[in-house]
Design an enzyme around this catalytic site. Structure first.
Site, PDB file in Angstrom:
ATOM      1  N   GLY A  55       0.780  -1.227   0.000  1.00 19.00           N
ATOM      2  CA  GLY A  55       0.000   0.000   0.000  1.00 19.00           C
ATOM      3  C   GLY A  55       0.810   1.273   0.000  1.00 19.00           C
ATOM      4  N   TYR A  56       2.132   1.206   0.142  1.00 22.62           N
ATOM      5  CA  TYR A  56       2.959   2.406   0.142  1.00 22.62           C
ATOM      6  C   TYR A  56       3.103   2.928  -1.287  1.00 22.62           C
ATOM      7  CZ  TYR A  56       4.410   1.197   4.933  1.00 22.62           C
ATOM      8  OH  TYR A  56       4.429   0.904   6.276  1.00 22.62           O
TER       9      TYR A  56
END
Length: 332
Positions: free
Chosen positions: A69-70
């Site tokens: 998700g980064y």
């Protein structure tokens, strides 16, 4: 290629070589500081990321933490472009997470078995590796039964896509339930770690999460060990215009600690730093690094210059009287 912490002839490099710790009750060894990469591929470009990775590994750092998700995979892609160039794959303990996505523009959580395993496959492709050393469920959700979520961890290990598994952002009871489930039946993979927010400004995990982790053999990996940057002292006189806190999103993220309690803790840290001849960053980071149950705080930095301050704490230990004073002022 980044040189090892020890020179070929056995001489120790000028920067102290970082100690290694076991991750919980497992045989996996990691450096007692981890390098966080949440801003990589977004606020941190390829050149800065390269410099950070070189500095970190030259200091003896091994634990490299990222997440699917980064930057919607941008962090993993950037790491993948550096592995084999800046450092070899076997020089780092590669950790990633799954379960949070922002591809729609909003934060979406999904810890179903199918989504987790598909996300892991995508992570491996972006990283350019056939397995990660530590794969973590990024968040607890009520929508998916915990046994289904944990089955994905078993499958990741049995298929060779992950060597060890853990959880992140679980409460005390969630941590205990997940860890106990995995230990209940032979053949399931025990949890190695839990990654949670932990700093002088946020000690909530000491009440239940840390005791549960210690009792069940999980190493604790604190994220935001510098109190979302507040403990560095850079917000003592206001919010710098060039800081992330000046943006709306990070302003809310940092703002929760810019209250009277937070200011009191920051001032206590600053006084301790002045007395020791250290920086506030060093005081705050050494405090959390050496807390019971902690394996390795995860330190994130936008630039290599910011990271340098964290890499200088290897030989530092807080005196007992300073520890007592900081414990008193920061008690929840």
């Amino acid at each position: 290629m980044a040189r090892p912490c020890n020179e070929p002839d056995g001489r120790v490099a000028s920067l102290a070589c970082m100690q290694q710790r076991s991750l919980g009750a497992t045989g996996l060894k990691v450096s007692r500081l981890g390098l966080g990469t949440m801003t990589w591929g977004r606020d941190t470009d390829e050149h800065e990321a390269r410099d950070q990775l070189v500095a970190f590994t030259e200091a003896g750092g091994t634990l490299l933490d990222t997440a699917a998700g980064y930057g919607d995979g941008a962090s993993e892609e950037l790491i993948g472009s550096l592995l084999g160039d800046v450092v070899s794959r076997d020089e780092v303990v590669l950790a990633t997470k799954a379960g949070i996505s922002r591809r729609t523009g909003e934060r979406v959580t999904n810890t179903s078995r199918g989504n987790l395993l598909a996300t892991l496959d995508a992570s491996l492709k972006r990283l350019g590796v056939d397995h990660v050393d530590l794969w973590q469920v990024h968040v607890w959700t009520d929508e998916t039964p915990v046994e289904e979520t944990l089955h994905a961890l078993d499958l990741a290990v049995s298929s060779g896509r992950a060597s060890y598994v853990g959880v992140s952002n679980y409460t005390g009871w969630q941590t205990a339930q997940a860890a106990t489930w995995q230990r209940a039946v032979p053949g399931r993979v025990p949890l190695a770690s839990t990654q949670v927010e932990y700093s002088l400004l946020n000690r909530n995990v000491e009440h239940e999460v840390v005791p549960a982790a210690q009792a069940l053999g999980l190493g604790v990996l604190p994220w935001s060990p510098l109190g979302r940057g507040v403990l560095t002292g850079k917000y003592r006189t206001g919010t710098p215009s060039d800081s992330r806190a000046a943006t709306e999103h990070f302003g809310r993220f940092v703002g929760v600690y810019l209250d009277d309690r937070g200011r009191g803790i920051v001032e206590a840290v600053a006084r301790a730093a002045d007395g020791l001849g250290w920086s506030p960053l060093e005081v705050s980071l050494v405090w959390v690094r050496d807390r019971p149950g902690v394996t390795a705080p995860i330190v994130g930095a936008r630039t290599a210059a910011q990271l340098d301050g964290a890499l200088g704490v290897e030989d530092l230990t807080l005196p007992v009287e300073i520890l007592d004073a900081l414990d008193d002022v920061s008690a929840e």
